[in-house]
Enzyme design. Structure first.
Site, PDB file in Angstrom:
ATOM      1  N   TYR A 144      55.916 -35.377   0.557  1.00  0.00           N
ATOM      2  CA  TYR A 144      55.104 -36.591   0.620  1.00  0.00           C
ATOM      3  C   TYR A 144      55.949 -37.824   0.306  1.00  0.00           C
ATOM      4  O   TYR A 144      55.898 -38.829   1.018  1.00  0.00           O
ATOM      5  CB  TYR A 144      53.944 -36.471  -0.360  1.00  0.00           C
ATOM      6  CG  TYR A 144      53.013 -37.660  -0.373  1.00  0.00           C
ATOM      7  CD1 TYR A 144      52.042 -37.801   0.614  1.00  0.00           C
ATOM      8  CD2 TYR A 144      53.107 -38.639  -1.362  1.00  0.00           C
ATOM      9  CE1 TYR A 144      51.176 -38.889   0.610  1.00  0.00           C
ATOM     10  CE2 TYR A 144      52.246 -39.727  -1.368  1.00  0.00           C
ATOM     11  CZ  TYR A 144      51.285 -39.842  -0.387  1.00  0.00           C
ATOM     12  OH  TYR A 144      50.440 -40.924  -0.385  1.00  0.00           O
ATOM     13  N   LYS A 172      56.743 -40.959   2.837  1.00  0.00           N
ATOM     14  CA  LYS A 172      56.296 -42.323   2.577  1.00  0.00           C
ATOM     15  C   LYS A 172      57.469 -43.293   2.448  1.00  0.00           C
ATOM     16  O   LYS A 172      57.352 -44.475   2.781  1.00  0.00           O
ATOM     17  CB  LYS A 172      55.417 -42.362   1.319  1.00  0.00           C
ATOM     18  CG  LYS A 172      54.067 -41.675   1.503  1.00  0.00           C
ATOM     19  CD  LYS A 172      53.260 -42.284   2.645  1.00  0.00           C
ATOM     20  CE  LYS A 172      51.859 -41.714   2.736  1.00  0.00           C
ATOM     21  NZ  LYS A 172      51.040 -42.352   3.799  1.00  0.00           N
TER      22      LYS A 172
END
Length: 261
Positions: free
Chosen positions: A166, A170
């Site tokens: 993640y 991002k």
């Protein structure tokens, strides 16, 4: 200011009247809150989500409240599906705004993270953001527009929990934002991002319900609490509106001070 009316109503620059806004991940969380706010600001909203039923509910809520909305079942990692959704949307009016809010996470330590988990997270968070931005920009290039990518404070940080896929995705979204902003500036397409910190969404439900985990998050956040989705959406509306007309390539962090420590 464009007119004396805007002097009398300085909030007019935040309005999205006569604009079509596509929101991915609109079935829940930040995407849902953005869709509702944009509709209240006068936009005609397309609620796109892989969960068609959830998108339908949000669109129906907007319509029942007097706004304009449609829904689209959309897997943002599927190129053909993305192109189809945006082509259908463009038939109803020029696409003015895109908010890339669709995202997933696989929170596991690196040694336990499978390649399929890694690829799934990046397919949605990075590839999906790119595919939707490219599709929307095709319909913005004649008159300009605004694209807002929902990144994360964890895209700038090692975080406090193992979440390597993640966080990597991002971080990529932050630089995707910069790269597209520079490339599309001559087309008057602005590309910016919003990077939330710990916000009360389905993403952190398990952590927020665990007293020890919640206390750790609150200790890591100078404002001492988990944020609410409504505390993120104002930044998104700002970047979508004329109020930010000379801003591009930026990512606004909304994290209660998490990154300031």
């Amino acid at each position: 200011m464009d007119s004396i009316a805007e002097v009398r109503d300085p909030l007019a620059v935040f309005r999205l009247d006569n604009q079509v806004a596509v929101i991915t991940g609109a079935g829940s969380g930040i995407g849902k809150a953005v869709a509702l706010l944009f509709a209240g600001a006068g936009a005609s909203v397309v609620c796109a989500d892989i969960n068609q039923a959830a998108a339908d509910v949000v669109a129906a809520d907007i319509v029942n409240s007097g706004g304009e909305a449609e829904s689209c079942g959309l897997d943002v990692s599927n190129e053909a599906a993305v192109e189809k959704c945006f082509a259908l949307t463009a038939k109803t009016g020029r696409i003015s705004v895109l908010v890339n809010s669709a995202g997933i996470s696989r929170r596991r330590p690196a040694f336990e993270l499978t390649l399929s988990d890694w690829e799934a997270v990046n397919a949605v968070n990075v590839t999906g953001s790119f595919l939707c931005a490219r599709a929307a920009a095709k319909y913005m290039q004649d008159d300009g527009g605004s694209i807002i990518n929902i990144a994360s404070a964890l895209g700038f940080s090692g975080g406090i929990y193992p979440n390597v896929a993640y966080q990597t995705s991002k971080g990529a979204v932050v630089n995707l934002t910069r790269a597209l902003a520079v490339e599309w500036a001559p087309l008057r397409i602005r590309v910016n991002g919003v990077a939330p910190g710990w916000i009360q969404t389905p993403f952190i439900t398990n952590a927020s319900r665990n007293p020890e985990a919640r206390a750790e998050i609150e200790r890591a956040t100078p404002l001492g609490r988990i944020g609410e989705v409504e505390e993120v959406t104002g930044a998104v509306l700002f970047l979508a509106s004329r109020a930010s007309s000379f801003i591009t390539g930026q990512t606004i962090v909304v994290d209660g001070g998490f990154l300031a420590k």
